[in-house]
Design a protein around this motif. Structure first.
Motif, PDB file in Angstrom:
ATOM      1  N   ILE A 179       0.899  -1.158   0.000  1.00 45.18           N
ATOM      2  CA  ILE A 179       0.000   0.000   0.000  1.00 45.18           C
ATOM      3  C   ILE A 179       0.932   1.201   0.000  1.00 45.18           C
ATOM      4  O   ILE A 179       1.649   1.444   0.970  1.00 45.18           O
ATOM      5  CB  ILE A 179      -0.931   0.019   1.225  1.00 45.18           C
ATOM      6  CG1 ILE A 179      -1.792  -1.257   1.270  1.00 45.18           C
ATOM      7  CG2 ILE A 179      -1.819   1.276   1.189  1.00 45.18           C
ATOM      8  CD1 ILE A 179      -2.657  -1.369   2.532  1.00 45.18           C
ATOM      9  N   ASP A 180       0.960   1.927  -1.112  1.00 45.33           N
ATOM     10  CA  ASP A 180       1.917   3.022  -1.244  1.00 45.33           C
ATOM     11  C   ASP A 180       1.479   4.237  -0.430  1.00 45.33           C
ATOM     12  O   ASP A 180       2.271   4.793   0.327  1.00 45.33           O
ATOM     13  CB  ASP A 180       2.073   3.395  -2.718  1.00 45.33           C
ATOM     14  CG  ASP A 180       3.190   4.397  -2.940  1.00 45.33           C
ATOM     15  OD1 ASP A 180       4.328   3.950  -3.184  1.00 45.33           O
ATOM     16  OD2 ASP A 180       2.937   5.615  -2.843  1.00 45.33           O
ATOM     17  N   HIS A 181       0.233   4.652  -0.629  1.00 47.26           N
ATOM     18  CA  HIS A 181      -0.245   5.778   0.181  1.00 47.26           C
ATOM     19  C   HIS A 181      -1.766   5.872   0.205  1.00 47.26           C
ATOM     20  O   HIS A 181      -2.454   5.304  -0.639  1.00 47.26           O
ATOM     21  CB  HIS A 181       0.359   7.113  -0.288  1.00 47.26           C
ATOM     22  CG  HIS A 181      -0.026   7.553  -1.664  1.00 47.26           C
ATOM     23  ND1 HIS A 181       0.757   7.320  -2.780  1.00 47.26           N
ATOM     24  CD2 HIS A 181      -1.101   8.252  -2.120  1.00 47.26           C
ATOM     25  CE1 HIS A 181       0.174   7.846  -3.846  1.00 47.26           C
ATOM     26  NE2 HIS A 181      -0.952   8.420  -3.484  1.00 47.26           N
ATOM     27  N   ILE A 182      -2.235   6.595   1.217  1.00 45.23           N
ATOM     28  CA  ILE A 182      -3.637   6.988   1.343  1.00 45.23           C
ATOM     29  C   ILE A 182      -3.675   8.479   1.017  1.00 45.23           C
ATOM     30  O   ILE A 182      -3.013   9.277   1.701  1.00 45.23           O
ATOM     31  CB  ILE A 182      -4.150   6.824   2.798  1.00 45.23           C
ATOM     32  CG1 ILE A 182      -3.718   5.492   3.410  1.00 45.23           C
ATOM     33  CG2 ILE A 182      -5.655   7.044   2.866  1.00 45.23           C
ATOM     34  CD1 ILE A 182      -4.262   4.298   2.754  1.00 45.23           C
TER      35      ILE A 182
ATOM     36  N   SER B 251       5.472   3.432   2.746  1.00 45.00           N
ATOM     37  CA  SER B 251       4.031   3.707   2.859  1.00 45.00           C
ATOM     38  C   SER B 251       3.813   5.090   3.463  1.00 45.00           C
ATOM     39  O   SER B 251       4.444   5.432   4.468  1.00 45.00           O
ATOM     40  CB  SER B 251       3.347   2.650   3.731  1.00 45.00           C
ATOM     41  OG  SER B 251       3.321   1.396   3.081  1.00 45.00           O
ATOM     42  N   TYR B 252       2.907   5.843   2.851  1.00 44.71           N
ATOM     43  CA  TYR B 252       2.747   7.257   3.201  1.00 44.71           C
ATOM     44  C   TYR B 252       1.278   7.626   3.375  1.00 44.71           C
ATOM     45  O   TYR B 252       0.381   6.979   2.832  1.00 44.71           O
ATOM     46  CB  TYR B 252       3.302   8.142   2.070  1.00 44.71           C
ATOM     47  CG  TYR B 252       4.749   7.879   1.746  1.00 44.71           C
ATOM     48  CD1 TYR B 252       5.760   8.591   2.372  1.00 44.71           C
ATOM     49  CD2 TYR B 252       5.110   6.888   0.818  1.00 44.71           C
ATOM     50  CE1 TYR B 252       7.097   8.332   2.084  1.00 44.71           C
ATOM     51  CE2 TYR B 252       6.442   6.627   0.533  1.00 44.71           C
ATOM     52  CZ  TYR B 252       7.427   7.347   1.164  1.00 44.71           C
ATOM     53  OH  TYR B 252       8.745   7.086   0.885  1.00 44.71           O
ATOM     54  N   ILE B 253       1.067   8.722   4.111  1.00 50.73           N
ATOM     55  CA  ILE B 253      -0.165   9.490   4.011  1.00 50.73           C
ATOM     56  C   ILE B 253       0.151  10.666   3.101  1.00 50.73           C
ATOM     57  O   ILE B 253       1.158  11.356   3.295  1.00 50.73           O
ATOM     58  CB  ILE B 253      -0.639   9.977   5.395  1.00 50.73           C
ATOM     59  CG1 ILE B 253      -1.193   8.808   6.203  1.00 50.73           C
ATOM     60  CG2 ILE B 253      -1.685  11.092   5.257  1.00 50.73           C
ATOM     61  CD1 ILE B 253      -1.534   9.163   7.638  1.00 50.73           C
TER      62      ILE B 253
END
Lengths: 136, 136
Positions: free
Chosen positions: A5-8, A52-54
């Motif tokens: 999951i790379d980012h939201i 993984s980022y926001i």
């Protein structure tokens, strides 16, 4: 197919205020701030862990996609991005399975990445982004 | 504070149909199927990579939280969950910073985890879950 999951991606009205809030509440580090004129946003990437980022997104104008999202839905999750080894390959495979691609070819994403969006109606109502990270 | 993006929770009308769709489109593996009566859902965890998942959620009734979400918003991202080392500690720290907790004490989550939810209005409009994984 997916590496992570790379980012939201979270749409917000005030990027600097939201950076302040998220870094304070969750002790997250700001990795980059960028303006993406093509997508009509200014944004920041806050590392959750590893790759993984926001991603916090403030629209540059009310008639941009994120501006319209905010007007309709208010602040909240705008999209979810998954890391792939090769975005062109992933677009081809996923497109061949009947998912509409919102991009005909990859676009420039955060931190030098190549990205493409999938139609949310074909992916459970989730605006979905494919991300191929920049080469180190 | 956060160890990972643990999962993206997606509300859907038909769990089995959505499992079929996501496993086919994205070549994801189903790790567990569970019924959580307390939360009013039946659910499946699909591994994205490592300890990161897509969680598909079908409501057990229309008046459950996910049932109400579907009626109002339609299918899509319901919440985002972040892994923490100790959910009780994380609740205390985040609560002390002014975020309203939707749970007074941890609840049972997927795969034996302990979880708690944060009020979306205090976290950028994102319904946010804290997850402490079960001990191996």
């Amino acid at each position: 197919m997916f590496l992570r999951i790379d980012h939201i991606g979270i749409a917000c009205h005030d990027l600097e205020a939201k950076i302040e809030q998220f870094t304070t509440l969750f002790e997250l580090e700001v990795v980059t701030r960028e303006v993406n004129e093509e997508q009509g946003v200014k944004e920041a990437m806050l590392r959750v862990a590893g790759d993984s980022y926001i991603q916090l997104l403030e629209p540059l104008s009310a008639d941009s996609p994120v501006g319209k999202f905010l007007a309709k839905r208010g602040e909240g999750v705008h999209h979810v991005a998954f890391g792939v080894p090769d975005v062109t390959d992933a677009m081809e495979v996923i497109g061949s399975r009947g998912v509409r691609l919102l991009d005909e070819q990859p676009r420039h994403g955060s931190m030098g990445s190549s990205i493409a969006f999938l139609h949310p109606k074909d992916v459970g109502g989730m605006l979905t982004e494919l991300v191929q990270a920049a080469k180190p």
